[in-house]
Scaffold this active site. Structure first.
Site, PDB file in Angstrom:
ATOM      1  CE  LYS A 231      -0.847   5.528  10.168  1.00  0.00           C
ATOM      2  NZ  LYS A 231      -1.983   5.585   9.202  1.00  0.00           N
TER       3      LYS A 231
ATOM      4  CD  GLU B  70       2.986   1.311  -6.692  1.00  0.00           C
ATOM      5  OE1 GLU B  70       3.158   2.258  -5.913  1.00  0.00           O
ATOM      6  OE2 GLU B  70       3.099   0.121  -6.364  1.00  0.00           O
TER       7      GLU B  70
ATOM      8  CD  GLU C 287       9.558  -5.086   2.687  1.00  0.00           C
ATOM      9  OE1 GLU C 287       9.545  -5.328   1.465  1.00  0.00           O
ATOM     10  OE2 GLU C 287      10.411  -5.537   3.455  1.00  0.00           O
TER      11      GLU C 287
ATOM     12  CB  CYS D  84       3.466  -3.681  -3.783  1.00  0.00           C
ATOM     13  SG  CYS D  84       3.528  -5.285  -2.980  1.00  0.00           S
TER      14      CYS D  84
END
Ligand code: NAD
Length: 499
Positions: free
Chosen positions: A190, A400, A266, A301
């Site tokens: 997906k 973040e 992750e 990331c």
């Protein structure tokens, strides 16, 4: 890989984009008939209609994957046979590099030169590496007593569900599907609703390479619909998720509410790059920090978004890093020499600008950037931004941002630097800059992160594991360790009688 000197805008007008799902080896419409619009962040222009998969489509994809797994059309193929198909797949990715790079840039705004070299190049290398690895992995025989023989083998786990983000759409997909396919599994992928184009093309190319129908399926759609249906599906054996920590938390919940599928997350990061006063080449530290953070418009990331600098060199560092930021002017990503493109969409633009405002409101000092750029283009661009005088309690140091915003925090001692670096819910990567060998080893040991760099950042290779400590996730992508996630360990005991 040099960037070909094309008129990429002209190429883009010639592209024909197929937004249909890929299930059981065929391009099909979503069962509900629903579609959604896909726009480019470059000028905000409409790109394509994409099928909006829901539970019925996911169920069809998982059923196709299960049938393919059970009848052995791929899972029973010899490792060398699987290698041949996946190596052809890698070749096809390379021979379609321009189309794939163009789709990636149009879809999420990264500079075309990097889409070619990093994204397409990295995807092909990843596929090739797992293809070549799979027929070189042996099982074990345990050192048991003489009356028994214990064979320890890795078996494919079955149906692997993969849910991936938009920042490196192709590479994130490749890190999941390459080891899964090499090990003999079937896959349902997906992609993010913000960047579904390359995943669908990869499935076409896999079929062309000889991957049997049903082994790789792609279900585009929204997280709360297609993503949730896949994560909750009782016939998915393992879920490989890459995305935000917020959504990763949900993955564990989905697993607990369904079949306890294995979940590998992750997730996000807020990585610290620490510059000690004994590191002589301050300008290299500044240019590397800027290059690593501003790459991909700060949407990585592992971006070193917290830069910790010893107070005795902080003024000099700030001056240099602000000058470095000016080398990343936001520009049209379809121009061959652009180094900073668009952020993925308007929502992300507003998130980033909101954090910039919050940083200013909390008392940090903006020394570079801080504004939206190129608004007249209709696209979504942010100036590379540097904040000085940040404390580790401010939102721009804790959360973040996922945009081109660097937070510089000053420290006085090594112990304080380590404490600040580790004071984060995340633990993806870290970096230490020092000319003192003892300090390099000591601090690398003390940092709670999946990867620690010394006197560099962003060194990367498919041979090394990638993943984080703490709320940056579990499990590892890349390297041979990725096989642990998509295989089961089986022991077969055989009794051996004495004559
Ligand atoms: P996201 O969590 O919003 O979405 C990721 C994927 O999950 C998308 O495909 C999305 O459709 C799906 N999703 C969203 N909500 C869902 C739900 N309720 N149920 C099921 N699926 C759902 O993340 P994003 O904004 O696409 O990506 C950015 C994040 O990814 C950042 O946090 C970044 O750090 C992280 N990331 C981590 C790594 C790594 O290797 N650690 C690599 C790349 C990106």
């Amino acid at each position: 890989m040099p960037t070909p000197t094309h008129d990429w805008h002209a190429r883009a007008t010639e592209l024909s984009i197929d937004g249909r799902c890929f299930i059981d080896g065929k391009r099909v419409h979503a069962r509900s008939g629903a579609v959604f619009d896909n726009h480019s962040p470059i000028q905000g222009q409409w790109l394509a209609e994409i099928e909006r998969c829901g539970p019925a489509d996911v169920d069809a994809a998982v059923s196709a994957a299960r049938r393919a797994f059970e009848d052995g059309r791929w899972s029973h193929v010899s490792p060398m046979g699987r290698k041949r198909v996946l190596a052809r797949f890698a070749d096809l990715i390379r021979s379609h590099q321009e189309e794939l790079a163009l789709l990636e840039t149009l879809d999420m705004g990264k500079p075309i030169q990097y889409a070619l070299s990093v994204d397409v190049g990295g995807t092909a290398r990843c596929m090739q590496w797992y293809a070549e690895a799979i027929d070189k992995i042996y099982g074990e025989i345990a050192p048991t007593p003489r009356n028994g023989l214990a064979l320890i083998q890795r078996e494919p786990i079955g149906v692997v569900g993969c849910i991936v983000p938009w920042n490196y759409p192709m590479i994130m997909a490749a890190w999941k599907i390459a080891p899964a396919l090499a090990a003999g599994n079937s896959v349902v992928l997906k992609p993010s609703e913000k960047s579904p184009l390359t995943a669908l093309r990869l499935a076409d190319l896999a079929l062309e390479a000889g991957l049997p129908p049903g082994v790789l399926n792609v279900v585009p759609g929204f997280g709360a619909e297609a993503g949730e249906a896949l994560a909750l599906h009782n016939d998915v054996d393992v879920l490989g998720f890459t995305g935000s920590t917020r959504t990763g938390r949900r993955m564990l919940d989905y697993a607990s509410r369904s079949n306890l599928k294995h979940v590998y997350n992750e997730l996000g990061g807020k990585s610290a790059l620490i510059v000690f006063e004994d590191f002589a080449d301050l300008s290299r530290a500044a240019s590397t920090a800027a290059a690593s953070l501003f790459f991909n418009q700060g949407q990585s990331c592992n971006a070193p978004s917290r830069v910790l600098v010893h107070r005795s060199v902080a003024d000099a560092f700030i001056e240099q890093v602000a000058a470095e930021a000016a080398k990343y002017p936001p520009a049209d990503p379809l121009l061959a020499d652009t180094v900073m493109g668009a952020v993925v969409d308007e929502a992300q633009l507003n998130t980033v600008l909101g954090y910039i405002q919050q940083g200013q409101a909390e008392g940090a000092r903006c020394v570079a950037g801080g504004q939206r750029a190129r608004a007249e283009s209709g696209g979504f661009y942010v100036e590379p931004t540097v904040f000085d005088q940040v404390t580790n309690r401010m939102a721009i140091a804790r959360e973040e941002i996922f945009g081109p915003v660097m937070s510089v925090i000053r420290f006085a001692t090594e112990a304080e630097a380590i404490a600040i670096a580790n004071d984060s819910p995340y633990g993806l990567q870290a970096s230490v800059w020092t000319d003192n060998l003892n300090r390099a080893h000591r601090t690398a040991r003390a940092l709670r992160a999946g990867t620690v760099h010394v006197n560099q950042y962003d060194e990367d290779d498919i041979t090394v594991p990638f993943g984080g400590y703490k709320q940056s996730g579990n499990g590892r992508d890349k390297s041979l360790h990725a096989f642990d996630k998509v295989t089961e360990l089986k022991t077969t005991w055989i009794r051996v009688d004495e004559a």
